[in-house]
Structures are given as C-alpha cells and as structure tokens.
Design a protein around this motif. Structure first.
Motif, PDB file in Angstrom:
ATOM      1  N   LEU A   5      -4.930  11.986   0.713  1.00 48.48           N
ATOM      2  CA  LEU A   5      -4.389  11.164   1.807  1.00 48.48           C
ATOM      3  C   LEU A   5      -5.511  10.480   2.585  1.00 48.48           C
ATOM      4  CD1 LEU A   5      -1.983  10.324   3.654  1.00 48.48           C
ATOM      5  CD2 LEU A   5      -2.169  12.553   4.757  1.00 48.48           C
ATOM      6  N   PHE A   6      -6.636  11.186   2.727  1.00 50.26           N
ATOM      7  CA  PHE A   6      -7.751  10.656   3.514  1.00 50.26           C
ATOM      8  C   PHE A   6      -8.846  10.077   2.628  1.00 50.26           C
ATOM      9  CE2 PHE A   6      -5.515  12.719   6.824  1.00 50.26           C
ATOM     10  CZ  PHE A   6      -5.855  12.009   7.965  1.00 50.26           C
ATOM     11  N   ASN A   7      -8.444   9.175   1.750  1.00 49.94           N
ATOM     12  CA  ASN A   7      -9.396   8.511   0.862  1.00 49.94           C
ATOM     13  C   ASN A   7      -8.742   7.240   0.341  1.00 49.94           C
ATOM     14  OD1 ASN A   7     -11.021   7.942  -1.640  1.00 49.94           O
ATOM     15  ND2 ASN A   7     -12.045   9.789  -0.918  1.00 49.94           N
ATOM     16  N   ASN A   8      -9.552   6.215   0.073  1.00 48.32           N
ATOM     17  CA  ASN A   8      -8.990   4.951  -0.428  1.00 48.32           C
ATOM     18  C   ASN A   8      -8.666   4.980  -1.919  1.00 48.32           C
ATOM     19  OD1 ASN A   8      -9.281   3.763   2.093  1.00 48.32           O
ATOM     20  ND2 ASN A   8     -11.361   3.084   1.659  1.00 48.32           N
ATOM     21  N   ILE A   9      -9.154   5.976  -2.632  1.00 49.40           N
ATOM     22  CA  ILE A   9      -8.946   5.987  -4.091  1.00 49.40           C
ATOM     23  C   ILE A   9      -7.452   6.005  -4.410  1.00 49.40           C
ATOM     24  CG2 ILE A   9      -9.338   7.217  -6.269  1.00 49.40           C
ATOM     25  CD1 ILE A   9     -11.583   8.695  -5.038  1.00 49.40           C
ATOM     26  N   GLU A  10      -7.076   5.098  -5.333  1.00 44.74           N
ATOM     27  CA  GLU A  10      -5.699   5.113  -5.826  1.00 44.74           C
ATOM     28  C   GLU A  10      -5.652   4.478  -7.202  1.00 44.74           C
ATOM     29  OE1 GLU A  10      -3.756   3.013  -2.606  1.00 44.74           O
ATOM     30  OE2 GLU A  10      -4.023   1.084  -3.595  1.00 44.74           O
ATOM     31  N   PHE A  11      -4.668   4.859  -7.992  1.00 43.30           N
ATOM     32  CA  PHE A  11      -4.526   4.344  -9.341  1.00 43.30           C
ATOM     33  C   PHE A  11      -3.123   3.777  -9.488  1.00 43.30           C
ATOM     34  CE2 PHE A  11      -7.612   7.703  -9.233  1.00 43.30           C
ATOM     35  CZ  PHE A  11      -8.704   7.079  -9.826  1.00 43.30           C
ATOM     36  N   ASP A  12      -3.070   2.526  -9.943  1.00 42.87           N
ATOM     37  CA  ASP A  12      -1.786   1.851 -10.066  1.00 42.87           C
ATOM     38  C   ASP A  12      -1.126   2.289 -11.371  1.00 42.87           C
ATOM     39  OD1 ASP A  12       0.255  -0.046 -10.621  1.00 42.87           O
ATOM     40  OD2 ASP A  12      -0.667  -1.395  -9.157  1.00 42.87           O
ATOM     41  N   ILE A  13      -0.044   3.016 -11.264  1.00 41.61           N
ATOM     42  CA  ILE A  13       0.550   3.607 -12.481  1.00 41.61           C
ATOM     43  C   ILE A  13       1.137   2.537 -13.400  1.00 41.61           C
ATOM     44  CG2 ILE A  13       1.006   5.823 -11.318  1.00 41.61           C
ATOM     45  CD1 ILE A  13       4.026   5.129 -11.516  1.00 41.61           C
TER      46      ILE A  13
ATOM     47  N   THR B 175      -6.917   1.870   3.696  1.00 35.23           N
ATOM     48  CA  THR B 175      -6.002   0.993   2.960  1.00 35.23           C
ATOM     49  C   THR B 175      -4.529   1.387   3.093  1.00 35.23           C
ATOM     50  OG1 THR B 175      -6.304   2.321   0.974  1.00 35.23           O
ATOM     51  CG2 THR B 175      -7.702   0.384   1.193  1.00 35.23           C
ATOM     52  N   GLY B 176      -4.263   2.594   3.502  1.00 29.08           N
ATOM     53  CA  GLY B 176      -2.868   3.035   3.537  1.00 29.08           C
ATOM     54  C   GLY B 176      -2.461   3.477   4.927  1.00 29.08           C
ATOM     55  N   SER B 177      -1.184   3.808   5.061  1.00 30.54           N
ATOM     56  CA  SER B 177      -0.671   4.302   6.331  1.00 30.54           C
ATOM     57  C   SER B 177       0.320   5.421   6.045  1.00 30.54           C
ATOM     58  CB  SER B 177       0.076   3.192   7.068  1.00 30.54           C
ATOM     59  OG  SER B 177      -0.779   2.096   7.258  1.00 30.54           O
ATOM     60  N   PHE B 178       0.628   6.196   7.077  1.00 34.98           N
ATOM     61  CA  PHE B 178       1.564   7.301   6.869  1.00 34.98           C
ATOM     62  C   PHE B 178       2.906   6.807   6.347  1.00 34.98           C
ATOM     63  CE2 PHE B 178      -1.448   9.634   9.380  1.00 34.98           C
ATOM     64  CZ  PHE B 178      -1.360  10.902   8.833  1.00 34.98           C
ATOM     65  N   TYR B 179       3.342   5.644   6.849  1.00 33.70           N
ATOM     66  CA  TYR B 179       4.679   5.199   6.457  1.00 33.70           C
ATOM     67  C   TYR B 179       4.743   4.748   5.009  1.00 33.70           C
ATOM     68  CZ  TYR B 179       2.689   0.640   7.571  1.00 33.70           C
ATOM     69  OH  TYR B 179       1.876  -0.446   7.610  1.00 33.70           O
ATOM     70  N   ASN B 180       3.601   4.388   4.393  1.00 27.34           N
ATOM     71  CA  ASN B 180       3.726   4.054   2.967  1.00 27.34           C
ATOM     72  C   ASN B 180       3.158   5.119   2.028  1.00 27.34           C
ATOM     73  OD1 ASN B 180       0.992   3.453   3.020  1.00 27.34           O
ATOM     74  ND2 ASN B 180       1.277   1.258   3.053  1.00 27.34           N
ATOM     75  N   ILE B 181       2.476   6.106   2.582  1.00 26.72           N
ATOM     76  CA  ILE B 181       1.995   7.198   1.717  1.00 26.72           C
ATOM     77  C   ILE B 181       2.883   8.434   1.890  1.00 26.72           C
ATOM     78  CG2 ILE B 181       0.002   8.541   0.959  1.00 26.72           C
ATOM     79  CD1 ILE B 181      -1.769   6.552   2.456  1.00 26.72           C
TER      80      ILE B 181
END
Ligand code: SAM
Length: 266
Positions: free
Chosen positions: A225-233, A258-264
């Motif tokens: 949650l506390f990192n920008n890393i993400e992978f687009d499935i 890059t993210g917020s609670f409401y979208n993660i």
C-alpha cells in the motif's frame, strides 16, 4: 507463494470500484474524484479469473473493498463467482455499511463469510461531518442486518487520529461492546507522506508480517500500500503480474504518490 523475505503471501484484497457514496474527509475530496472510465474497470470475469489464479498459487483469504463495494452494480453476482472458487477459506468485505441493509442477506446467500464495517463515531452530527453526507442510522441498520444474515464476526474499522481513548473512538468501543462487535482502531494514515502504523486489533501495518497483495479496480496489482510499485494485470498478463508482485514486494512500506485509499481500498 513466498516473497524474497520469506513472507507467505496468501491474502488478496480486491478493490471493485473507485466510486463511493460517502466523502470521508480523510479519504476523498468533497467534490469527488476523477472517475475511472467504464472500460478501464476490470470486469467480473477478469476479477474472477485473476482470483482463481491467485488461489491456485496459494491465496486463501480474499477481501472485497473499494471505493464502496456495494455501489458496484450486481456486486452479489461477483461475490457468488468468487465464492465458487475452491480454496478460499476466508471471503470478506470492507464496507461503509450504508447500503448493507439492502444487501446483507443476499451477500450471505451468495457465499460472503463476513464483513468489516467502517464507523468512526456513533454521534449522528459528527458522523455526518466526517462523511460529509452520511446518516449514521444507515450504518446501524447495516450492522444489524449483517448480524442477522450471519456475516460473522462483524468487525468495526474505526479511524482514529492518535489514540483509541479519543472521545469518538471510546464511544465506538462501548457501542461495540454492547452489540457484540469486534473493533479495530486504524490510525489516520497519509500515503504521500508515508505515515502509517500498526492497526490496533488487526493485522495491517506490520510490514514484517505482511501477507497481502492488492488489486485495484483498474487492474493494477500492488504488492504494498505504501509504495508506487504496481503491475498492470491486463498489460503484462495475470500470471506474470502475480509473479512480479510477489517477487518485488518491498521489505517495508515507504510512500505512495500514485494511489489513494479510495482506489486501492485502505
Ligand atoms: N468504502 C469502504 C469502507 O468505507 O469501509 C471500503 C473502502 S475504505 C477506503 C477502507 C478503509 O480505509 C475504511 O475503513 C476507511 O476508514 C479506511 N481509510 C480511508 N482513508 C484512510 C486514511 N487516510 N487513513 C486510515 N484509514 C483510512
């Protein structure tokens, strides 16, 4: 699945929408957010297929969250599709509870095991102030409906500023005692500043023990949650995204710009 720090990854949290029917001051701007385009949101089939792969690789615990999961159209259908996957031992949902009285029974019939309901205060005026639009009675009705439908144990998520002894939280504590509810106190976090701490009464926020992956409504798989890393499935493939997220799960959270609670999904 084990990551490179030997943490067993067996918990998948799925955000099914970025929309919400509340505007909690610490979560969403009053004017709302730039909503995802319909075509960017994962379909039920995609969510089911990804979950199936994750379960085949050892995920046993799945939580549906949002935004507000109960505003996603036909949410009960998705719950049924996920409940039908063999190997999920714990299927839960985090909800603000506002619409729960309308859904509790059908969610339970569809195979949902239990719910966490967010409640920061039991005072109607303070609740309306925090949520900017909400009526706390709807949440009380949702809690009762969840208990009647057997979505047990019903757990309450209570966001606090610093301590569970704060007046609002103390009132939530006695409400929970009186109503047979478990309560978890979550210190208000800041993703961008990297402020987070362990959840009192829950398992969140403890990096050394973290067993989670998070799938956003638009199909980004986040190992932390506390990192920008993400992978687009959708872009790199479900199986590959899963592998990469587990392999590159950071030792500890830092910041997420890059993210917020409401979208993660919190
Ligand atoms: N709409 C659902 C709900 O209200 O439970 C699910 C999504 S909400 C983002 C999930 C959880 O994140 C809620 O318990 C909410 O209180 C919590 N949350 C949101 N913003 C937060 C913040 N800044 N710090 C700590 N918890 C937060």
């Amino acid at each position: 699945m084990y990551d490179r720090y030997n943490r067993k990854i067996d918990y998948l949290r799925i955000s099914v929408t970025d929309r919400c029917n509340l505007r909690c001051t610490y979560c969403m701007p009053e004017e709302g957010i730039q909503l995802l385009r319909h075509e960017d949101i994962l379909t039920f089939d995609e969510i089911r297929d990804f979950t199936q792969i994750a379960v085949a690789h050892g995920v046993t615990k799945v939580r549906i969250t949002g935004g507000e999961p109960l505003v996603r159209k036909e949410i009960t259908t998705l719950i049924r599709m996920i409940a039908d996957i063999d190997g999920i031992r714990d299927l839960s949902m985090t909800t603000n509870g506002v619409l729960l009285k309308h859904f509790a029974y059908e969610l339970s019939t569809a195979g949902l095991h239990r719910v966490n309901i967010s409640l920061d205060t039991i005072d109607p005026e303070k609740f309306n102030k925090i949520t900017r639009t909400g009526n706390v009675q709807d949440v009380f009705d949702g809690i009762r409906a969840a208990k009647e439908a057997g979505l047990l144990p019903v757990k309450i998520n209570c966001v606090i500023k610093a301590s569970k002894d704060e007046a609002e939280a103390a009132e939530v504590t006695s409400f929970c005692k009186d109503n047979g509810l478990e309560v978890r106190y979550i210190r208000q976090m800041d993703l961008v500043k990297g402020h987070f701490s362990m959840v009192d009464g829950g398992s969140g926020g403890d990096c050394a023990m973290c067993n989670r992956l998070r799938l956003t409504a638009s199909g980004k798989l986040k190992p932390c949650l506390f990192n920008n890393i993400e992978f687009d499935i959708r872009e790199i493939g479900f199986e590959n995204a899963l592998k990469m997220a587990v392999e590159l799960k950071p030792a500890c959270g830092s910041k997420n710009e890059t993210g917020s609670f409401y979208n993660i999904g919190g």
